[in-house]
Design a protein around this motif. Sequence first.
Motif, PDB file in Angstrom:
ATOM      1  N   ILE A 143      72.856  92.622   6.733  1.00  0.00           N
ATOM      2  CA  ILE A 143      72.478  91.892   6.992  1.00  0.00           C
ATOM      3  C   ILE A 143      72.810  90.189   6.870  1.00  0.00           C
ATOM      4  N   PRO A 144      74.152  89.711   7.654  1.00  0.00           N
ATOM      5  CA  PRO A 144      74.018  88.026   6.874  1.00  0.00           C
ATOM      6  C   PRO A 144      73.109  86.970   6.962  1.00  0.00           C
ATOM      7  N   THR A 145      73.147  86.159   6.487  1.00  0.00           N
ATOM      8  CA  THR A 145      72.424  84.668   6.388  1.00  0.00           C
ATOM      9  C   THR A 145      73.019  83.833   7.324  1.00  0.00           C
ATOM     10  N   PRO A 146      72.895  82.733   7.330  1.00  0.00           N
ATOM     11  CA  PRO A 146      73.625  82.291   8.159  1.00  0.00           C
ATOM     12  C   PRO A 146      74.804  81.039   7.800  1.00  0.00           C
ATOM     13  N   MET A 147      74.332  80.939   5.926  1.00  0.00           N
ATOM     14  CA  MET A 147      75.266  80.587   5.492  1.00  0.00           C
ATOM     15  C   MET A 147      77.090  81.816   5.535  1.00  0.00           C
ATOM     16  N   ASP A 148      76.580  83.080   5.975  1.00  0.00           N
ATOM     17  CA  ASP A 148      77.752  84.304   5.189  1.00  0.00           C
ATOM     18  C   ASP A 148      77.913  83.897   6.541  1.00  0.00           C
ATOM     19  N   LEU A 149      77.952  83.741   7.870  1.00  0.00           N
ATOM     20  CA  LEU A 149      78.451  83.529   9.393  1.00  0.00           C
ATOM     21  C   LEU A 149      79.390  82.492   9.032  1.00  0.00           C
ATOM     22  N   SER A 200      85.959  90.738   7.931  1.00  0.00           N
ATOM     23  CA  SER A 200      87.009  90.176   6.862  1.00  0.00           C
ATOM     24  C   SER A 200      85.180  89.384   6.432  1.00  0.00           C
ATOM     25  N   ILE A 201      84.469  89.242   6.935  1.00  0.00           N
ATOM     26  CA  ILE A 201      83.189  88.584   5.885  1.00  0.00           C
ATOM     27  C   ILE A 201      82.152  89.608   5.602  1.00  0.00           C
ATOM     28  N   GLY A 202      82.920  90.786   5.732  1.00  0.00           N
ATOM     29  CA  GLY A 202      82.333  92.351   5.034  1.00  0.00           C
ATOM     30  C   GLY A 202      80.840  92.228   5.524  1.00  0.00           C
ATOM     31  N   TYR A 203      80.825  91.871   7.126  1.00  0.00           N
ATOM     32  CA  TYR A 203      79.815  92.554   8.269  1.00  0.00           C
ATOM     33  C   TYR A 203      80.314  93.532   9.265  1.00  0.00           C
ATOM     34  N   PRO A 204      80.836  94.774   8.770  1.00  0.00           N
ATOM     35  CA  PRO A 204      81.308  95.056  10.027  1.00  0.00           C
ATOM     36  C   PRO A 204      81.119  95.984  11.321  1.00  0.00           C
ATOM     37  N   VAL A 205      81.575  95.689  12.429  1.00  0.00           N
ATOM     38  CA  VAL A 205      81.235  96.008  13.650  1.00  0.00           C
ATOM     39  C   VAL A 205      80.709  97.244  14.218  1.00  0.00           C
TER      40      VAL A 205
END
Length: 246
Positions: A143-149, A200-205
């Motif tokens: 669950i990413p945050t807006p900052m993560d994205l 690359s940012i840790g949230y695989p599809v």
Amino acid sequence: MDQNLERLQKAIANSGYTSRRKAETLIVEGKVKVNGKTVTELGTKVKPEDNIEVEGIPLEKEEPIYLMLYKPRGVISSVKDDRNRKVVTDLLPEIEERIYPIGRLDYDTSGLLLLTNDGDFAQLLMHPKHQIPKVYIAKVEGIPTPMDLKPLKLGINDNGENLKAVKHRILSVDHKKNTAILEITLHEGKNRQIRRMLESIGYPVQKLKRERYGHLNLHGMNPGDFRELSPHEVKQLRGYAQKNVK
């Protein structure tokens, strides 16, 4: 100068045989004949009455056709596959014209794919400077945050390529399953771009679908469905691409 002359690669693309870029490769490889003679010069121009053969097949001019397909997962965005996997044209057996996809969607990605036999139209839509928005829906692990994205818009360097999104937003989250649904808009379409960016940012599809292409969407369609674009829709796409040239 004869106004009816056109470049050989354009004539091949307009016949529906293949894209202009692929036609250029075939010419250089010596696989094209004009009036019985092999031609390898890309600057060669031809007349409408000239006889053109590509890979031993005489070209026949076809009426242009423009299709929208809801590509299912597990299908290759190509007209043939050397591993005998299912390709998008297998889903269109009743289409007699020699069509090919405009761009591609990955094997594991579903969604809106355009196909045509109009080489100029394909070239127009695929050129990145025309900035046609393509909207994707991605289900990701975590669950990413807006900052993560945030890096998605700033640009991510992956194997020497700069991968960038135009827009992104979180549509929903599932805390129980630890997943989220994201909407991501691209102008370009590099190989596995969204999967690479999110990985690359840790949230695989886990799942990916192209929902919109320009003004077109998949409303009312199921995977495997296709339809012809209306003349108005084709005109809109041409106008959209030309309007965004910088």
